[in-house]
Design a protein around this motif. Structure first.
Motif, PDB file in Angstrom:
ATOM      1  N   TYR A  85       0.824  -1.198   0.000  1.00  0.00           N
ATOM      2  CA  TYR A  85       0.000   0.000   0.000  1.00  0.00           C
ATOM      3  C   TYR A  85       0.860   1.249   0.000  1.00  0.00           C
ATOM      4  CZ  TYR A  85       0.715   0.076   5.130  1.00  0.00           C
ATOM      5  OH  TYR A  85       1.242   0.097   6.397  1.00  0.00           O
ATOM      6  N   GLN A 119      -6.957  -5.083 -11.963  1.00  0.00           N
ATOM      7  CA  GLN A 119      -6.678  -3.753 -12.513  1.00  0.00           C
ATOM      8  C   GLN A 119      -7.807  -3.226 -13.394  1.00  0.00           C
ATOM      9  OE1 GLN A 119      -2.180  -5.006 -13.127  1.00  0.00           O
ATOM     10  NE2 GLN A 119      -2.369  -2.811 -13.461  1.00  0.00           N
ATOM     11  N   GLN A 175      -7.324  -4.487  -6.195  1.00  0.00           N
ATOM     12  CA  GLN A 175      -6.802  -3.173  -5.834  1.00  0.00           C
ATOM     13  C   GLN A 175      -7.924  -2.333  -5.232  1.00  0.00           C
ATOM     14  OE1 GLN A 175      -6.556  -4.183  -9.297  1.00  0.00           O
ATOM     15  NE2 GLN A 175      -4.636  -5.253  -8.837  1.00  0.00           N
ATOM     16  N   PRO A 218       1.095  -0.031  -5.988  1.00  0.00           N
ATOM     17  CA  PRO A 218       0.387   1.126  -5.432  1.00  0.00           C
ATOM     18  C   PRO A 218       1.136   2.443  -5.579  1.00  0.00           C
ATOM     19  CG  PRO A 218       1.309  -0.215  -3.673  1.00  0.00           C
ATOM     20  CD  PRO A 218       1.479  -0.998  -4.936  1.00  0.00           C
ATOM     21  N   TRP A 230       0.699   3.709  -9.161  1.00  0.00           N
ATOM     22  CA  TRP A 230      -0.705   4.078  -9.319  1.00  0.00           C
ATOM     23  C   TRP A 230      -0.963   5.445  -8.685  1.00  0.00           C
ATOM     24  CZ3 TRP A 230      -5.365   1.320  -6.531  1.00  0.00           C
ATOM     25  CH2 TRP A 230      -6.568   1.752  -7.114  1.00  0.00           C
ATOM     26  N   TRP A 288      -2.816  -2.668  -2.907  1.00  0.00           N
ATOM     27  CA  TRP A 288      -2.552  -3.598  -4.008  1.00  0.00           C
ATOM     28  C   TRP A 288      -2.397  -4.995  -3.403  1.00  0.00           C
ATOM     29  CZ3 TRP A 288      -1.922  -1.192  -8.888  1.00  0.00           C
ATOM     30  CH2 TRP A 288      -1.603  -2.036  -9.957  1.00  0.00           C
TER      31      TRP A 288
END
Length: 254
Positions: A5, A124, A185, A212, A215, A243
């Motif tokens: 995370y 995802q 996620q 993560p 992202w 994640w």
């Protein structure tokens, strides 16, 4: 199973950051929370702090996560805020939103009150999100406001449910438990974060990430672009990206 995370919080253009977050491991699993103290009211930051602290303390003593335990967390957070209001004689102040996600060995449990959001993705691909307890979300549900118009609607900050106001437990919106079936996620975020990024853009950022941190980095870059031309308007913004991978040991990133 591997749980990674990444956390992020920023004061924006406000004098005080009224957002708080929680990200911790417990014997029962991983606990994540985002709280956004109500702007325009004093002590919103304290309400958010009390809510996240109550969640973390309650999660630490649980032998196992469940929807029932999740409801009890919200009740504990509510009681902590109401008791503090009474002690300070400020019943009309000190209010906050709260989103919580619990990741146990078999299932994901999540619930919320207010307009902070939780997004859920499987492999995802965004599958669903929480719906705001707000006037504009209600207007959208009955067709008077388009979903895309919620973000900057004049009534978007008018909330129907928050912690710190007398309420019934039924006002906590507990989502159906999700089987733990990686890859999965999750994104928990305050309105200052999601206001400047659409679901389509969150999806694009997710597709281009391998964890993560990337992202979150991708989303923050898009938010910076989207907020261009609105100087001085940035709200507090806070997010936790989670994640869940099918293999490997638990790993934490912050």
């Amino acid at each position: 199973m591997q749980i990674r995370y990444c956390t992020y919080t920023d004061t924006g253009d406000r004098p005080v950051n009224e957002d708080r977050l929680c990200a911790c491991r417990t014997p029962a699993g991983c606990c994540f929370a985002v709280a956004d103290g109500l702007g325009g009211l004093d002590l919103g930051d304290e309400a958010a702090e009390l809510a996240c602290r109550a969640v973390a303390d309650y999660a630490a003593i649980l032998p196992a996560f469940s929807s029932r335990a999740l409801e009890q967390m919200f009740f504990a957070a509510q009681q902590a805020i109401l008791e503090r209001q009474h002690a300070l004689h400020c019943e009309s102040q000190m209010k906050t939103t709260l989103n919580v996600v619990l990741v146990g060995p078999q299932a994901i449990h999540w619930a919320h009150v207010g307009d902070s959001r939780t997004y859920y993705a499987r492999g995802q691909r965004l599958v669903r999100r929480t719906f705001d307890h707000s006037v504009t979300q209600m207007l959208s549900a009955i067709g008077q406001v388009q979903e895309r118009e919620i973000r900057f609607h004049e009534d978007r900050s008018k909330l129907l449910r928050v912690l710190g106001t007398p309420w019934a437990r039924s006002q906590v919106e507990v989502e159906a438990d999700l089987p733990l079936d990686p890859p999965q996620q999750l994104l928990l975020c305050s309105d200052g974060f999601w206001e400047y990024i659409t679901e389509e853009q969150i999806q694009i950022c997710l597709e281009e990430a391998d964890g993560p941190e990337l992202w979150m980095e991708n989303m923050r870059e898009l938010i910076r672009r989207n907020e261009h031309g609105r100087p001085g308007e940035r709200d507090n913004r806070t997010a936790v990206a989670v994640w869940i991978d099918p293999e490997g040991g638990a790993k934490e990133e912050a």
